[in-house]
Design a protein around this motif. Structure first.
Motif: not given
Length: 300
Positions: A137-146, A209-214
């Motif tokens: 968990l982190a202070d990151v926005p969901h609207t940007r790439p993970i 999940v998609l970002a990890l797979i990428d």
């Protein structure tokens, strides 16, 4: 190669285990080893689950960790581990790349014995490289790439794949314990972590999940079918946008995260600006707003 993920501390948004489950669906694998839950799990913390099986019978499933291997292993070779510049693998069907998977619940106790069992199984099956998947968990926005951070404690692997070494110090999960034991046993390791927005931590995150797979595909040079992940990621983001649209405070907070992210990633961003943003993240994580359970891959 063995790809590892555990539910619990290391699995914000169910991203890490979700990525391994995708591989499990795409690969021709079969269960070859299962941890005895009686030895390593506290059933009041990881409770068994009852459900109706395909035969219509109610059965209990116990928390455990399972090692999956190729149903029809390819012939042994002396080739190096299938890393980026050394292989062109297609993750599907026959699993000719001899990819193994380990997925399950993080153990509640006896971590040293648990780790010894896993490392022994890896050595038995000639595993030469282990890839650990995690999510925090982190202070990151969901609207940007993970945000994804890949690191390794192995000097040779860092040089080969241009990876960094994590400078994190603090409490760890089972992934760190396994990684240290693997390196001591002569198995090279690398870790891939995704940062999941903390304000949506209760929901599975297909975007993570998609970002990890990428990233796994990029590093290991495999081709992994995405299935419905792209569509599900879009629906996940749209759902959070709808919630933020009805909550001014949430929308304002997301806007602040977007500004901070864009500042750090802008071409004009200096090393000092990036360091300040990271220091702000650490201060926020230490004031009780974070859950304190993850292993943030600090770059130092």
């Amino acid at each position: 190669m063995l790809v590892v993920a555990f539910e619990g501390w290391n699995d914000a948004g169910e991203a890490a285990t979700g990525a391994v489950r995708v591989l499990q669906e795409q690969l021709d694998v079969t269960a070859i080893f299962e941890i005895d839950p009686e030895l390593y799990y506290d059933y009041q913390f990881n409770r068994p689950v009852i459900a109706v099986d395909d035969d219509g019978k109610r059965r209990i499933t116990w928390p455990t960790a399972t090692l999956y291997g190729p149903s029809a292993p390819a012939a042994d070779t002396d080739a190096p581990a299938p890393l980026a510049d050394d292989a062109d693998l297609s993750v599907s069907g026959s699993n000719g790349g001899n990819i193994f998977l380990l997925v399950g619940s993080e153990p509640s106790r006896s971590w040293k014995a648990f780790t010894a069992e896993i490392i022994d199984a890896a050595l038995t099956h000639d595993i030469s490289t282990i890839v650990f998947l995690g999510a925090m968990l982190a202070d990151v926005p969901h609207t940007r790439p993970i945000s994804i951070f890949a690191s390794s404690e192995n000097d040779e692997m860092r040089g080969e794949l241009q990876l960094e070494r994590s400078s994190y110090e603090g409490p760890v999960g089972i992934l760190s314990v396994l990684a240290e034991a693997a390196e001591q046993a002569g198995i090279s390791t690398l870790s891939i972590w995704a940062s999941v927005p903390h304000y949506v931590h209760n929901a599975p995150s297909p975007k993570a999940v998609l970002a990890l797979i990428d990233k796994l595909e990029e590093i290991v040079d495999v081709v992994i079918p995405r299935g419905d992940l792209v569509e599900e990621s879009g629906e996940w983001e749209n759902g959070i946008n709808a919630l933020a649209g009805d909550d001014e405070d949430m929308a304002a907070y997301i806007a602040q995260l977007e500004q901070a992210r864009d500042t750090v990633e802008s071409p004009e961003a200096s090393g000092e600006a990036i360091a300040k943003e990271f220091e702000r993240y650490l201060r926020r994580s230490g004031d009780g707003k974070g859950d304190g359970r993850n292993e943030p891959p600090a770059r130092g």
